[in-house]
Design a protein around this motif. Structure first.
Motif, PDB file in Angstrom:
ATOM      1  N   GLU A 180       0.767  -1.065   0.007  1.00 33.04           N
ATOM      2  CA  GLU A 180      -0.173   0.093   0.066  1.00 33.04           C
ATOM      3  C   GLU A 180       1.116   0.855   0.143  1.00 33.04           C
ATOM      4  O   GLU A 180       1.685   1.470   0.740  1.00 33.04           O
ATOM      5  N   GLY A 218      -8.120  -4.674  13.195  1.00 37.59           N
ATOM      6  CA  GLY A 218      -7.983  -4.116  11.724  1.00 37.59           C
ATOM      7  C   GLY A 218      -9.342  -4.723  10.937  1.00 37.59           C
ATOM      8  O   GLY A 218      -9.509  -5.920  10.895  1.00 37.59           O
ATOM      9  N   GLY A 219      -9.770  -3.887  10.470  1.00 34.54           N
ATOM     10  CA  GLY A 219     -10.846  -4.432   8.765  1.00 34.54           C
ATOM     11  C   GLY A 219     -10.307  -5.258   7.922  1.00 34.54           C
ATOM     12  O   GLY A 219     -10.658  -5.556   7.603  1.00 34.54           O
ATOM     13  N   LYS A 220      -8.144  -4.927   8.304  1.00 34.97           N
ATOM     14  CA  LYS A 220      -8.420  -5.493   6.645  1.00 34.97           C
ATOM     15  C   LYS A 220      -7.732  -7.323   6.087  1.00 34.97           C
ATOM     16  O   LYS A 220      -8.267  -7.878   5.892  1.00 34.97           O
ATOM     17  N   ILE A 243     -10.278  -8.882   4.393  1.00 36.60           N
ATOM     18  CA  ILE A 243     -10.338  -8.969   2.431  1.00 36.60           C
ATOM     19  C   ILE A 243      -9.506  -9.638   2.724  1.00 36.60           C
ATOM     20  O   ILE A 243      -9.182 -10.196   1.360  1.00 36.60           O
ATOM     21  N   PHE A 302      -8.973   0.583  -3.051  1.00 33.40           N
ATOM     22  CA  PHE A 302      -7.971   0.123  -2.143  1.00 33.40           C
ATOM     23  C   PHE A 302      -6.996  -0.418  -2.579  1.00 33.40           C
ATOM     24  O   PHE A 302      -7.351  -1.942  -3.071  1.00 33.40           O
ATOM     25  N   TYR A 333      -6.917  -4.470  -1.816  1.00 34.76           N
ATOM     26  CA  TYR A 333      -7.765  -5.882  -3.415  1.00 34.76           C
ATOM     27  C   TYR A 333      -7.323  -6.770  -3.392  1.00 34.76           C
ATOM     28  O   TYR A 333      -7.249  -7.587  -4.016  1.00 34.76           O
ATOM     29  N   ASN A 382     -16.617  -0.697  -2.768  1.00 34.86           N
ATOM     30  CA  ASN A 382     -16.422  -0.179  -1.198  1.00 34.86           C
ATOM     31  C   ASN A 382     -17.372   1.367  -1.574  1.00 34.86           C
ATOM     32  O   ASN A 382     -17.111   2.337  -2.285  1.00 34.86           O
ATOM     33  N   ASN A 421     -12.420   4.578  -0.704  1.00 36.18           N
ATOM     34  CA  ASN A 421     -11.614   4.950  -0.403  1.00 36.18           C
ATOM     35  C   ASN A 421     -10.389   4.444  -2.253  1.00 36.18           C
ATOM     36  O   ASN A 421     -10.742   3.402  -2.967  1.00 36.18           O
ATOM     37  N   ASP A 430     -17.636  -3.075   1.237  1.00 34.29           N
ATOM     38  CA  ASP A 430     -16.673  -2.908   2.675  1.00 34.29           C
ATOM     39  C   ASP A 430     -17.034  -1.765   2.918  1.00 34.29           C
ATOM     40  O   ASP A 430     -16.884  -0.259   2.398  1.00 34.29           O
ATOM     41  N   TYR A 462     -15.869   3.094   5.768  1.00 38.38           N
ATOM     42  CA  TYR A 462     -16.506   4.765   5.917  1.00 38.38           C
ATOM     43  C   TYR A 462     -17.128   4.677   6.397  1.00 38.38           C
ATOM     44  O   TYR A 462     -18.262   6.053   5.760  1.00 38.38           O
ATOM     45  N   LEU A 484     -17.344  -5.515   6.332  1.00 31.69           N
ATOM     46  CA  LEU A 484     -16.335  -5.147   6.456  1.00 31.69           C
ATOM     47  C   LEU A 484     -16.232  -4.274   6.873  1.00 31.69           C
ATOM     48  O   LEU A 484     -16.843  -2.911   6.065  1.00 31.69           O
ATOM     49  N   SER A 489     -11.129   1.922  13.215  1.00 33.05           N
ATOM     50  CA  SER A 489     -10.165   2.814  13.030  1.00 33.05           C
ATOM     51  C   SER A 489     -10.771   3.748  12.912  1.00 33.05           C
ATOM     52  O   SER A 489      -9.828   5.112  13.281  1.00 33.05           O
ATOM     53  N   LYS A 490     -11.297   4.515  11.449  1.00 31.51           N
ATOM     54  CA  LYS A 490     -11.523   5.696  11.167  1.00 31.51           C
ATOM     55  C   LYS A 490     -12.737   6.244  12.088  1.00 31.51           C
ATOM     56  O   LYS A 490     -13.034   7.221  11.970  1.00 31.51           O
ATOM     57  N   ARG A 538      -5.802  -1.293  16.231  1.00 28.55           N
ATOM     58  CA  ARG A 538      -6.254  -2.248  14.972  1.00 28.55           C
ATOM     59  C   ARG A 538      -7.467  -3.015  15.831  1.00 28.55           C
ATOM     60  O   ARG A 538      -7.118  -4.069  15.974  1.00 28.55           O
ATOM     61  N   TYR A 550     -11.405  11.724   1.687  1.00 28.75           N
ATOM     62  CA  TYR A 550     -10.285  11.926   0.599  1.00 28.75           C
ATOM     63  C   TYR A 550     -11.196  12.588  -0.561  1.00 28.75           C
ATOM     64  O   TYR A 550     -12.183  12.954  -0.791  1.00 28.75           O
TER      65      TYR A 550
HETATM   66  C1  LIG Z   1     -11.115   1.012   1.884  1.00 24.97           C
HETATM   67  C2  LIG Z   1     -10.056  -0.105   3.265  1.00 24.97           C
HETATM   68  N1  LIG Z   1     -10.710  -1.319   3.371  1.00 24.97           N
HETATM   69  C3  LIG Z   1      -9.832  -0.890   4.630  1.00 24.97           C
HETATM   70  C4  LIG Z   1      -9.235  -0.358   5.249  1.00 24.97           C
HETATM   71  C5  LIG Z   1      -8.853  -1.063   6.613  1.00 24.97           C
HETATM   72  O1  LIG Z   1      -8.629  -0.548   8.017  1.00 24.97           O
HETATM   73  P1  LIG Z   1      -8.001  -1.534   8.998  1.00 24.97           P
HETATM   74  O2  LIG Z   1      -6.619  -0.195   9.256  1.00 24.97           O
HETATM   75  O3  LIG Z   1      -9.126  -1.117  10.145  1.00 24.97           O
HETATM   76  O4  LIG Z   1      -7.096  -2.214   8.535  1.00 24.97           O
HETATM   77  C6  LIG Z   1      -8.906   0.749   5.103  1.00 24.97           C
HETATM   78  C7  LIG Z   1      -7.891   1.362   5.513  1.00 24.97           C
HETATM   79  O5  LIG Z   1      -6.932   2.293   5.072  1.00 24.97           O
HETATM   80  C8  LIG Z   1      -9.715   1.381   4.312  1.00 24.97           C
HETATM   81  O6  LIG Z   1      -9.381   2.771   3.374  1.00 24.97           O
END
Ligand SMILES: Cc1ncc(COP(=O)(O)O)c(C=O)c1O
Length: 385
Positions: free
Chosen positions: A13, A98-100, A103, A124, A127, A170, A174, A203, A206, A232, A236-237, A245, A323
């Motif tokens: 990333e 975290g959300g990652k 994915i 993002f 993916y 999403n 993002n 996802d 946001y 998802l 975080s945000k 995390r 963004y």
């Molecule tokens: C679209 C999207 N999905 C998932 C995530 C992952 O979030 P996290 O930091 O909770 O893992 C991000 C983080 O920037 C994101 O922008």
């Protein structure tokens, strides 16, 4: 050395590489405004901080269940059932670092050599990386500036084949900041109804950062998708907790145990302290979060207006997330060159559009999760490119 091909194919990333570069320049005494990384610039609300300190003092230092502690999964279930008038049980909710990971797990479970996964482009970057890692064929769904970077449903339908195992959506998006409202999401769901074998990863990280009093149209509200929908989400945000995390996801019953096994194999359990803080975030007062959302709305209006005053770019109006995604063709530079000059000569860290997909070569992503003072200064500096 016999390194696995999968690892060699893994991508990254760019926002993290840019963060490292910006941090290094700052440590060398350079004056850098970082609009690269996507994280709220506000501190985690104080009630959440207090809950974490209490959790440490109460001795919550051990492993927890791999899918997260029950009171947290109950709090998530209550929150989403209330927000979206649905009926999701705590046993469909998985808590992850975290959300990652959501994915990662979705791609590992539904990917593989036989399958195709459709993903947004620009999107993002994780993916595409995870799809490739799983061995599946990634099929980019082009989001066009002339469609306000929203999903073109006809185009999406044309990409679905009998190999399609998963579609990644999403919203809000993002890197573009685009937002699809309820009316458009309903049209999307109508199309998806025709393909009952295809799973959907929505996802919605946001979901709470949307503007103009719009309502978040979660795919959770559509009963018809229930058996094949992964959502998802996370802290975080919304709660300024990127470094804590902590994320949550909703899984169809038939996939839940696969995902939970991946958790045990990967990380055993999410951070115990963060989980207790996560309960407070969902159940405690929301004034600080509301204030933050208003501040993002103010910044969004400022940035949208100011970027369009510059003679080196044009910017479409973001509807969510934090963004802006300006097209810098007017500068005569592509997004990569523009970002390089911005960082090296003007001290503004941005992310080139190409990091989010091949179609976004002429764009840059700018995170307005920064103070008004810094945003004003950044706009001034960018005007000289
Ligand atoms: C679209 C999207 N999905 C998932 C995530 C992952 O979030 P996290 O930091 O909770 O893992 C991000 C983080 O920037 C994101 O922008």
């Amino acid at each position: 050395m016999k390194v696995s091909k999968k690892i060699i194919n893994l991508e990254t990333e760019s926002a993290f590489a840019i963060l490292a570069k910006a941090t290094k320049l700052i440590s060398e005494g350079k004056d850098i405004i970082n609009l690269g990384i996507g994280q709220p610039d506000f501190p985690t609300p104080s009630n959440i901080q207090e809950a974490a300190i209490k959790a440490i003092k109460d001795g919550h230092h051990g492993y927890t269940p791999s899918n997260g502690i029950l009171p947290l999964r109950e709090a998530v279930s209550e929150k989403i059932n209330q927000d979206y008038k649905v009926n999701v049980n705590p046993d469909q909710i998985l808590i992850t670092p975290g959300g990652k990971p959501t994915i990662f797990y979705s791609c590992l479970i539904l990917g593989g050599e036989e399958n195709e996964i459709i993903y947004p482009d620009p999107g993002f970057p994780i993916y595409r990386s995870m799809i490739n890692f799983s061995g599946a064929r990634g099929i980019p769904l082009k989001l066009a500036e002339e469609d306000n970077f929203e999903i073109n449903i006809e185009k999406l339908e044309q990409l679905i084949t009998n190999k399609t195992s998963l579609i990644i959506i999403n919203n809000p998006n993002n890197p573009t900041g685009s937002f699809m409202n309820e009316f458009k999401i309903e049209k999307l769901v109508k199309m998806l109804e025709k393909y009952p074998e295809v799973f959907v990863l929505s996802d919605e990280i946001y979901s709470k950062i949307i503007f103009e009093d719009e309502k978040m149209p979660s795919l959770l509200s559509y009963e018809i998708l229930k058996e094949r929908l992964i959502v998802l989400e996370g802290w975080s945000k919304t709660f300024c907790m990127t470094g804590w995390r902590l994320g949550w996801s909703v899984w169809p019953k038939k996939l839940y145990e696969h995902a939970n096994k991946l958790c045990v194999n990967d990380h055993s359990c999410p951070n115990s302290i963060s989980q207790y803080a996560g309960i407070e975030a969902l159940k405690g007062p929301k004034e600080e979060v509301e204030k933050i959302k208003k501040e993002f709305q103010k910044r969004k209006e400022f940035i949208y207006f100011e970027l369009n005053q510059l003679n080196n770019m044009t910017c479409f109006k973001p509807g969510g997330a934090f963004y802006a995604f300006p097209n810098v063709s007017k500068s005569g530079l592509n997004g990569q060159r523009f970002s390089d000059i911005a960082l090296e000569e003007k001290g503004v860290a941005l992310v080139p559009g190409k990091s989010f997909g091949e179609t976004a070569e002429n764009f840059i992503r700018l995170s307005y999760a920064n103070s008004m003072e810094n945003l004003e200064e950044a706009i001034y500096r960018l005007s000289f490119i």
